[in-house]
Scaffold this motif. Sequence first.
Motif, PDB file in Angstrom:
ATOM      1  N   ASN A 126      23.022  25.084  58.065  1.00 40.11           N
ATOM      2  CA  ASN A 126      23.149  24.855  59.645  1.00 40.11           C
ATOM      3  C   ASN A 126      24.068  23.922  60.428  1.00 40.11           C
ATOM      4  N   TYR A 127      25.018  24.177  59.682  1.00 40.28           N
ATOM      5  CA  TYR A 127      26.521  23.604  60.526  1.00 40.28           C
ATOM      6  C   TYR A 127      27.506  24.386  60.627  1.00 40.28           C
ATOM      7  N   GLU A 128      27.993  24.550  61.871  1.00 46.79           N
ATOM      8  CA  GLU A 128      29.457  25.533  61.883  1.00 46.79           C
ATOM      9  C   GLU A 128      30.117  24.643  62.549  1.00 46.79           C
ATOM     10  N   PHE A 129      31.871  25.267  62.646  1.00 48.25           N
ATOM     11  CA  PHE A 129      32.592  24.835  63.263  1.00 48.25           C
ATOM     12  C   PHE A 129      32.970  26.019  64.030  1.00 48.25           C
ATOM     13  N   GLN A 130      33.287  25.982  66.088  1.00 45.87           N
ATOM     14  CA  GLN A 130      33.045  26.914  66.652  1.00 45.87           C
ATOM     15  C   GLN A 130      34.355  26.613  67.587  1.00 45.87           C
ATOM     16  N   LEU A 131      35.880  27.671  67.862  1.00 49.84           N
ATOM     17  CA  LEU A 131      36.597  27.448  68.449  1.00 49.84           C
ATOM     18  C   LEU A 131      36.026  26.983  69.942  1.00 49.84           C
ATOM     19  N   VAL A 132      37.363  25.903  70.122  1.00 48.59           N
ATOM     20  CA  VAL A 132      36.568  25.622  72.025  1.00 48.59           C
ATOM     21  C   VAL A 132      37.664  26.738  72.545  1.00 48.59           C
ATOM     22  N   GLN A 133      37.975  26.657  72.245  1.00 48.82           N
ATOM     23  CA  GLN A 133      39.147  27.904  72.787  1.00 48.82           C
ATOM     24  C   GLN A 133      39.656  28.924  72.142  1.00 48.82           C
ATOM     25  N   PRO A 134      40.180  29.880  71.343  1.00 48.17           N
ATOM     26  CA  PRO A 134      40.587  31.078  70.649  1.00 48.17           C
ATOM     27  C   PRO A 134      41.955  31.478  70.445  1.00 48.17           C
ATOM     28  N   THR A 135      42.499  30.897  71.623  1.00 51.02           N
ATOM     29  CA  THR A 135      43.984  31.227  72.039  1.00 51.02           C
ATOM     30  C   THR A 135      44.827  30.309  72.446  1.00 51.02           C
ATOM     31  N   VAL A 136      45.637  29.921  71.921  1.00 54.84           N
ATOM     32  CA  VAL A 136      47.224  28.731  72.246  1.00 54.84           C
ATOM     33  C   VAL A 136      48.782  29.701  72.622  1.00 54.84           C
ATOM     34  N   LYS A 137      49.270  29.002  73.428  1.00 55.54           N
ATOM     35  CA  LYS A 137      50.508  29.194  73.237  1.00 55.54           C
ATOM     36  C   LYS A 137      51.643  29.512  72.307  1.00 55.54           C
ATOM     37  N   ALA A 138      51.654  30.189  71.437  1.00 53.54           N
ATOM     38  CA  ALA A 138      53.563  30.044  70.365  1.00 53.54           C
ATOM     39  C   ALA A 138      53.649  28.808  70.660  1.00 53.54           C
ATOM     40  N   GLY A 139      53.954  27.906  69.387  1.00 53.84           N
ATOM     41  CA  GLY A 139      55.156  27.314  69.890  1.00 53.84           C
ATOM     42  C   GLY A 139      54.921  25.671  69.168  1.00 53.84           C
ATOM     43  N   ALA A 140      55.902  24.523  69.258  1.00 57.13           N
ATOM     44  CA  ALA A 140      55.312  23.258  68.286  1.00 57.13           C
ATOM     45  C   ALA A 140      54.303  22.268  69.646  1.00 57.13           C
ATOM     46  N   ASP A 141      53.162  21.470  69.092  1.00 60.50           N
ATOM     47  CA  ASP A 141      52.420  20.371  69.029  1.00 60.50           C
ATOM     48  C   ASP A 141      51.678  21.444  69.828  1.00 60.50           C
ATOM     49  N   ARG A 142      51.311  22.165  69.600  1.00 60.66           N
ATOM     50  CA  ARG A 142      49.789  23.125  70.363  1.00 60.66           C
ATOM     51  C   ARG A 142      48.600  22.245  69.835  1.00 60.66           C
ATOM     52  N   ILE A 143      47.973  22.028  71.144  1.00 65.81           N
ATOM     53  CA  ILE A 143      46.117  21.175  70.353  1.00 65.81           C
ATOM     54  C   ILE A 143      45.433  22.439  70.497  1.00 65.81           C
ATOM     55  N   VAL A 144      44.337  22.199  68.633  1.00 69.92           N
ATOM     56  CA  VAL A 144      43.667  23.239  69.069  1.00 69.92           C
ATOM     57  C   VAL A 144      42.522  22.051  69.166  1.00 69.92           C
ATOM     58  N   THR A 145      41.212  22.552  70.406  1.00 71.13           N
ATOM     59  CA  THR A 145      39.979  21.867  70.001  1.00 71.13           C
ATOM     60  C   THR A 145      39.286  22.519  68.905  1.00 71.13           C
ATOM     61  N   VAL A 146      38.189  22.147  67.844  1.00 73.20           N
ATOM     62  CA  VAL A 146      36.673  23.025  67.870  1.00 73.20           C
ATOM     63  C   VAL A 146      35.554  21.994  67.476  1.00 73.20           C
ATOM     64  N   ARG A 147      34.658  22.612  67.772  1.00 72.86           N
ATOM     65  CA  ARG A 147      33.619  22.013  68.528  1.00 72.86           C
ATOM     66  C   ARG A 147      32.464  22.257  66.508  1.00 72.86           C
ATOM     67  N   LEU A 148      31.724  20.853  66.229  1.00 76.24           N
ATOM     68  CA  LEU A 148      30.669  20.917  65.117  1.00 76.24           C
ATOM     69  C   LEU A 148      29.505  21.563  65.847  1.00 76.24           C
ATOM     70  N   VAL A 149      28.748  22.229  66.049  1.00 74.09           N
ATOM     71  CA  VAL A 149      27.572  22.477  65.025  1.00 74.09           C
ATOM     72  C   VAL A 149      26.444  23.097  65.156  1.00 74.09           C
TER      73      VAL A 149
END
Length: 135
Positions: free
Chosen positions: A32-55
């Motif tokens: 009943n738990y799953e990770f979801q992307l907060v933002q499904p896209t990022v800019k290509a390049g170094a040191d990019r941040i991906v945020t997920v939410r556990l629901v």
Amino acid sequence: MTTFNVARAAMAALIGAAFAGLALPAHAEIKNYEFQLVQPTVKAGADRIVTVRLVDKTTGKAVPDAVIFASRLDMAPDGMQEMVTKVTSMPGTEPGTYRFKANFGMAGRWQLSLGAKVQGETGTVENKLVVTAEQ
């Protein structure tokens, strides 16, 4: 007579303990738990941040304090699973969110694979999320 009273008291204690155990809050199943992307896209390049939410899918609420023990980022969705990049865990900005820093060396679809333990639950939450890196 004393032995009989001790036996009754012990039986009453066991029955009371059994009913007390039934009063504990029920936990959700690990499925009943799953990770979801907060933002499904990022800019290509170094040191990019991906945020997920556990629901918790049964309540829709974010789940804080999970222990993420596995993370991998590769280009498996585009048939290049050997194109792997390092993922660094970072503190979340709000309860139930988890952030990761990574280098998206090229545009395309990247798969973020996560494994986590939820406090109070047995089993492992495992999800594969697709992040699109854009130019």
